[in-house]
Design a protein around this motif. Structure first.
Motif, PDB file in Angstrom:
ATOM      1  N   LEU A  79      32.311 -24.741  27.661  1.00  0.00           N
ATOM      2  CA  LEU A  79      31.983 -25.921  27.061  1.00  0.00           C
ATOM      3  C   LEU A  79      32.297 -25.978  25.292  1.00  0.00           C
ATOM      4  O   LEU A  79      32.983 -27.333  25.044  1.00  0.00           O
ATOM      5  CB  LEU A  79      30.537 -25.941  27.080  1.00  0.00           C
ATOM      6  CG  LEU A  79      29.889 -25.958  28.562  1.00  0.00           C
ATOM      7  CD1 LEU A  79      28.432 -25.922  28.333  1.00  0.00           C
ATOM      8  CD2 LEU A  79      30.108 -27.595  28.958  1.00  0.00           C
ATOM      9  N   ARG A  80      32.363 -24.897  24.897  1.00  0.00           N
ATOM     10  CA  ARG A  80      32.430 -24.753  23.409  1.00  0.00           C
ATOM     11  C   ARG A  80      34.088 -25.145  23.232  1.00  0.00           C
ATOM     12  O   ARG A  80      34.512 -25.716  22.390  1.00  0.00           O
ATOM     13  CB  ARG A  80      32.414 -23.600  22.839  1.00  0.00           C
ATOM     14  CG  ARG A  80      30.707 -23.177  22.983  1.00  0.00           C
ATOM     15  CD  ARG A  80      30.397 -21.725  22.191  1.00  0.00           C
ATOM     16  NE  ARG A  80      29.033 -21.654  22.319  1.00  0.00           N
ATOM     17  CZ  ARG A  80      28.662 -20.716  23.330  1.00  0.00           C
ATOM     18  NH1 ARG A  80      29.280 -19.784  23.959  1.00  0.00           N
ATOM     19  NH2 ARG A  80      27.434 -20.398  23.555  1.00  0.00           N
ATOM     20  N   ARG A  81      35.130 -24.544  24.178  1.00  0.00           N
ATOM     21  CA  ARG A  81      36.499 -24.782  24.030  1.00  0.00           C
ATOM     22  C   ARG A  81      36.793 -26.313  24.324  1.00  0.00           C
ATOM     23  O   ARG A  81      37.721 -26.859  23.788  1.00  0.00           O
ATOM     24  CB  ARG A  81      37.335 -24.055  25.043  1.00  0.00           C
ATOM     25  CG  ARG A  81      37.441 -22.450  24.765  1.00  0.00           C
ATOM     26  CD  ARG A  81      38.274 -22.028  25.719  1.00  0.00           C
ATOM     27  NE  ARG A  81      37.956 -21.860  26.921  1.00  0.00           N
ATOM     28  CZ  ARG A  81      37.375 -20.706  27.750  1.00  0.00           C
ATOM     29  NH1 ARG A  81      36.936 -20.000  26.818  1.00  0.00           N
ATOM     30  NH2 ARG A  81      36.904 -20.874  28.904  1.00  0.00           N
ATOM     31  N   SER A  82      35.828 -26.989  24.993  1.00  0.00           N
ATOM     32  CA  SER A  82      35.988 -28.383  25.315  1.00  0.00           C
ATOM     33  C   SER A  82      35.425 -29.350  24.213  1.00  0.00           C
ATOM     34  O   SER A  82      35.308 -30.725  24.295  1.00  0.00           O
ATOM     35  CB  SER A  82      35.632 -28.746  26.472  1.00  0.00           C
ATOM     36  OG  SER A  82      34.170 -28.649  26.643  1.00  0.00           O
ATOM     37  N   GLY A  83      34.832 -28.577  23.222  1.00  0.00           N
ATOM     38  CA  GLY A  83      34.190 -29.452  22.069  1.00  0.00           C
ATOM     39  C   GLY A  83      32.874 -29.864  22.132  1.00  0.00           C
ATOM     40  O   GLY A  83      32.087 -30.733  21.611  1.00  0.00           O
ATOM     41  N   LEU A  84      32.194 -28.986  23.168  1.00  0.00           N
ATOM     42  CA  LEU A  84      30.768 -29.409  23.251  1.00  0.00           C
ATOM     43  C   LEU A  84      29.782 -28.118  22.929  1.00  0.00           C
ATOM     44  O   LEU A  84      30.413 -26.822  23.279  1.00  0.00           O
ATOM     45  CB  LEU A  84      30.464 -29.843  24.536  1.00  0.00           C
ATOM     46  CG  LEU A  84      31.018 -31.049  25.135  1.00  0.00           C
ATOM     47  CD1 LEU A  84      30.722 -31.006  26.878  1.00  0.00           C
ATOM     48  CD2 LEU A  84      30.401 -32.159  24.379  1.00  0.00           C
ATOM     49  N   ILE A  85      28.503 -28.210  22.345  1.00  0.00           N
ATOM     50  CA  ILE A  85      27.917 -27.009  21.949  1.00  0.00           C
ATOM     51  C   ILE A  85      26.718 -27.164  23.113  1.00  0.00           C
ATOM     52  O   ILE A  85      26.016 -28.065  23.029  1.00  0.00           O
ATOM     53  CB  ILE A  85      27.433 -27.090  20.531  1.00  0.00           C
ATOM     54  CG1 ILE A  85      28.659 -27.360  19.617  1.00  0.00           C
ATOM     55  CG2 ILE A  85      26.432 -25.881  20.191  1.00  0.00           C
ATOM     56  CD1 ILE A  85      29.521 -25.968  19.611  1.00  0.00           C
TER      57      ILE A  85
END
Length: 201
Positions: free
Chosen positions: A19-25
């Protein structure tokens, strides 16, 4: 000050790092329905903007989750930060709609120049910069003002002496010193003691 933030329900089985790699926290919402919680995601750009304007456990946030048709006022209770990279990697929100009162941290705003500093050569020692209080969800002050203009050398303001807005109750020890005016010698001794403690640590 209130902020508006949009989140999405986190897909089951999704991996936090992916998720973080895709720009989501990753995030979570508590308190909206008893002890239940909702796993969420929030855009990293939104988090960056939020943390520039928001103080943890202080500012009300209008949180909306369109895919669950839920919206309500929340507090940002916790921001977990990566230990060495420094970026946020998990947020915890707490719904306040069903709460009669909340415990929040407020900044102390010191107003005026103490007589003991201006005329008597003392130094101002701010022991506390924040204060834990209990208040209603819809009446969280931005800060607590502390008038220090009449403080003379050796004077102090304690928690029980603070003038608080109506409906706001201070937590902690009533006799805890908030701010005091020290003599130069006392101030030097305090600094020396602090340096000794740091050296020992």
């Amino acid at each position: 000050m209130e902020l508006a933030v949009e989140c999405q329900k986190r897909a089951e089985g999704s991996k936090p790092n992916a998720l973080r790699r895709s720009g989501l926290i990753p995030a979570v919402l508590y308190g909206h329905k008893g002890s239940e919680s909702i796993s969420l995601t929030i855009k990293a750009k939104t988090v960056e903007h939020l943390l520039k304007k928001h103080v943890v456990n202080n500012t009300l946030i209008d949180l909306s989750i369109p895919d669950l048709s839920w919206s309500g006022k929340t507090l940002l209770r916790e921001v977990q930060v990566h230990p060495w990279k420094g970026y946020p990697y998990h947020l915890s929100f707490f719904s306040v709609a069903t709460q009669d009162s909340l415990e929040v941290e407020l900044s102390l705003r010191f107003v005026g120049e103490p007589v003991g500093v201006k005329l008597e050569g003392g130094i101002l020692d701010t022991v506390l910069t924040q204060l834990a209080v209990k208040c209603k969800p819809d009446s969280i002050p931005e800060a607590i003002e502390v008038d220090i203009s009449n403080l003379k050398l050796g004077d102090a303001v304690h928690i029980h002496e603070l003038v608080l807005p109506e409906g706001v109750v201070a937590l902690g020890e009533p006799d805890q010193v908030v701010v005091t005016v020290l003599g130069i010698q006392a101030g030097s001794e305090a600094e020396d003691a602090e340096e000794d403690a740091e050296a020992a640590a």
